[in-house]
Write an enzyme that holds these catalytic residues in place. Structure first.
Site, PDB file in Angstrom:
ATOM      1  N   SER A  94      -2.848  -7.676   2.725  1.00 59.74           N
ATOM      2  CA  SER A  94      -3.078  -7.612   4.174  1.00 59.74           C
ATOM      3  C   SER A  94      -3.496  -8.986   4.694  1.00 59.74           C
ATOM      4  O   SER A  94      -3.079  -9.400   5.790  1.00 59.74           O
ATOM      5  CB  SER A  94      -4.184  -6.604   4.496  1.00 59.74           C
ATOM      6  OG  SER A  94      -3.849  -5.333   4.033  1.00 59.74           O
TER       7      SER A  94
ATOM      8  N   HIS B 231       0.845  -1.202   0.000  1.00 57.94           N
ATOM      9  CA  HIS B 231       0.000   0.000   0.000  1.00 57.94           C
ATOM     10  C   HIS B 231       0.882   1.255   0.000  1.00 57.94           C
ATOM     11  O   HIS B 231       0.641   2.198  -0.746  1.00 57.94           O
ATOM     12  CB  HIS B 231      -0.865   0.073   1.274  1.00 57.94           C
ATOM     13  CG  HIS B 231      -1.933  -0.965   1.405  1.00 57.94           C
ATOM     14  ND1 HIS B 231      -2.015  -1.809   2.492  1.00 57.94           N
ATOM     15  CD2 HIS B 231      -2.990  -1.277   0.613  1.00 57.94           C
ATOM     16  CE1 HIS B 231      -3.079  -2.587   2.361  1.00 57.94           C
ATOM     17  NE2 HIS B 231      -3.682  -2.299   1.231  1.00 57.94           N
TER      18      HIS B 231
ATOM     19  N   ARG C 138      -2.114  -5.480  -8.565  1.00 53.64           N
ATOM     20  CA  ARG C 138      -1.112  -6.542  -8.367  1.00 53.64           C
ATOM     21  C   ARG C 138      -1.228  -7.549  -9.498  1.00 53.64           C
ATOM     22  O   ARG C 138      -1.432  -7.185 -10.639  1.00 53.64           O
ATOM     23  CB  ARG C 138      -1.330  -7.209  -7.009  1.00 53.64           C
ATOM     24  CG  ARG C 138      -0.923  -6.341  -5.850  1.00 53.64           C
ATOM     25  CD  ARG C 138      -1.470  -6.848  -4.559  1.00 53.64           C
ATOM     26  NE  ARG C 138      -2.930  -6.687  -4.540  1.00 53.64           N
ATOM     27  CZ  ARG C 138      -3.702  -6.922  -3.516  1.00 53.64           C
ATOM     28  NH1 ARG C 138      -3.164  -7.363  -2.401  1.00 53.64           N
ATOM     29  NH2 ARG C 138      -4.998  -6.729  -3.571  1.00 53.64           N
TER      30      ARG C 138
ATOM     31  N   LYS D 295     -15.178  -8.345   3.653  1.00 52.94           N
ATOM     32  CA  LYS D 295     -14.078  -8.653   4.578  1.00 52.94           C
ATOM     33  C   LYS D 295     -14.465  -8.318   6.021  1.00 52.94           C
ATOM     34  O   LYS D 295     -15.086  -7.288   6.275  1.00 52.94           O
ATOM     35  CB  LYS D 295     -12.831  -7.837   4.204  1.00 52.94           C
ATOM     36  CG  LYS D 295     -12.325  -8.081   2.788  1.00 52.94           C
ATOM     37  CD  LYS D 295     -11.163  -7.157   2.449  1.00 52.94           C
ATOM     38  CE  LYS D 295     -10.668  -7.381   1.026  1.00 52.94           C
ATOM     39  NZ  LYS D 295      -9.630  -6.412   0.615  1.00 52.94           N
TER      40      LYS D 295
HETATM   41  P1  ADP Z   1      -9.851  -3.166  -0.734  1.00 49.19           P
HETATM   42  O1  ADP Z   1     -10.618  -3.936   0.302  1.00 49.19           O
HETATM   43  O2  ADP Z   1     -10.548  -1.913  -1.192  1.00 49.19           O
HETATM   44  O3  ADP Z   1      -9.339  -3.993  -1.896  1.00 49.19           O
HETATM   45  P2  ADP Z   1      -7.117  -3.142   0.269  1.00 49.19           P
HETATM   46  O4  ADP Z   1      -6.636  -2.518   1.538  1.00 49.19           O
HETATM   47  O5  ADP Z   1      -7.025  -4.616   0.138  1.00 49.19           O
HETATM   48  O6  ADP Z   1      -8.586  -2.612   0.067  1.00 49.19           O
HETATM   49  O7  ADP Z   1      -6.338  -2.485  -0.951  1.00 49.19           O
HETATM   50  C1  ADP Z   1      -6.369  -1.086  -1.165  1.00 49.19           C
HETATM   51  C2  ADP Z   1      -5.672  -0.765  -2.480  1.00 49.19           C
HETATM   52  O8  ADP Z   1      -4.299  -1.100  -2.374  1.00 49.19           O
HETATM   53  C3  ADP Z   1      -6.207  -1.589  -3.663  1.00 49.19           C
HETATM   54  O9  ADP Z   1      -6.144  -0.777  -4.821  1.00 49.19           O
HETATM   55  C4  ADP Z   1      -5.229  -2.735  -3.761  1.00 49.19           C
HETATM   56  O10 ADP Z   1      -5.167  -3.255  -5.072  1.00 49.19           O
HETATM   57  C5  ADP Z   1      -3.945  -2.003  -3.389  1.00 49.19           C
HETATM   58  N1  ADP Z   1      -2.942  -2.926  -2.865  1.00 49.19           N
HETATM   59  C6  ADP Z   1      -3.035  -3.765  -1.823  1.00 49.19           C
HETATM   60  N2  ADP Z   1      -1.888  -4.465  -1.653  1.00 49.19           N
HETATM   61  C7  ADP Z   1      -1.045  -4.036  -2.640  1.00 49.19           C
HETATM   62  C8  ADP Z   1       0.277  -4.382  -3.043  1.00 49.19           C
HETATM   63  N3  ADP Z   1       0.964  -5.331  -2.406  1.00 49.19           N
HETATM   64  N4  ADP Z   1       0.820  -3.741  -4.101  1.00 49.19           N
HETATM   65  C9  ADP Z   1       0.099  -2.807  -4.763  1.00 49.19           C
HETATM   66  N5  ADP Z   1      -1.152  -2.434  -4.454  1.00 49.19           N
HETATM   67  C10 ADP Z   1      -1.728  -3.035  -3.400  1.00 49.19           C
END
Ligand code: ADP
Length: 159
Positions: free
Chosen positions: A129, A18, A91, A42
């Site tokens: 996460s 992130h 990703r 989630k």
């Molecule tokens: P959501 O529940 O909205 O998907 P996340 O916290 O899982 O929320 O992800 C928020 C944003 O960060 C999303 O655009 C996700 O694709 C991006 N993201 C999460 N992990 C990574 C990573 N390892 N590399 C790049 N982007 C990421």
């Protein structure tokens, strides 16, 4: 005019994946709001306050980034904040279909806000996460995956 973008997500908890996206977006836009949203699919480990607190500590070195939360629709929030853009990270291919669906719906709801995607850094393209929580539960070392404050918070949650 200030170009403001929103980086929305669950951030449960924030990872270096992130942060990489937030840092890169902060170089393109004048201001970034990292917004913690509830994702119905989630069940969070950290409550909204905890997630915001960990984010604030993790982005403290970035002058043009702030942290907020919102309970409703992203596009309503974007309108309220006068944002011109939403930034999401992409990703592996698995993110693509989900993001495509959300983006086309968001465009229907608010045509004034453009969604931008930043390709994940190779180092973090398989980092999520959920993965971090899964391994932290068994006391595995996550120091390369999350900031120190998150590592400590995970230890406390699972102790
Ligand atoms: P959501 O529940 O909205 O998907 P996340 O916290 O899982 O929320 O992800 C928020 C944003 O960060 C999303 O655009 C996700 O694709 C991006 N993201 C999460 N992990 C990574 C990573 N390892 N590399 C790049 N982007 C990421």
């Amino acid at each position: 005019m200030t170009k403001l973008a929103i980086c929305p997500g669950s951030f449960d908890p924030v990872t270096y994946g992130h942060l990489d996206i937030i840092e890169r977006a902060s170089k393109v836009f004048d201001h970034i709001i990292v917004a913690v949203f509830h994702n119905d699919a989630k069940t969070p480990l950290f409550n909204t306050e905890e997630r915001m607190d960990l984010l604030k500590k993790s982005i403290a070195h970035l002058d043009n980034v702030s942290v907020d939360s919102h309970g409703g629709l992203l596009m309503d929030y974007a309108r309220e904040k006068h944002a011109c853009a939403v930034v999401r990270g992409l990703r592996a291919v698995s993110d693509f279909e989900y993001e495509l669906q959300i983006t086309s719906m968001n465009r229907k709801l608010n045509k004034d806000v453009e969604t931008f995607f930043i390709m994940s850094n190779n180092k973090y393209s398989f980092l999520s996460s959920s993965m971090v929580k899964e391994v932290a539960k068994y006391d595995a070392n996550v120091e390369d995956l999350v900031p120190p404050c998150v590592e400590t918070a995970l230890k406390q949650k699972y102790s």
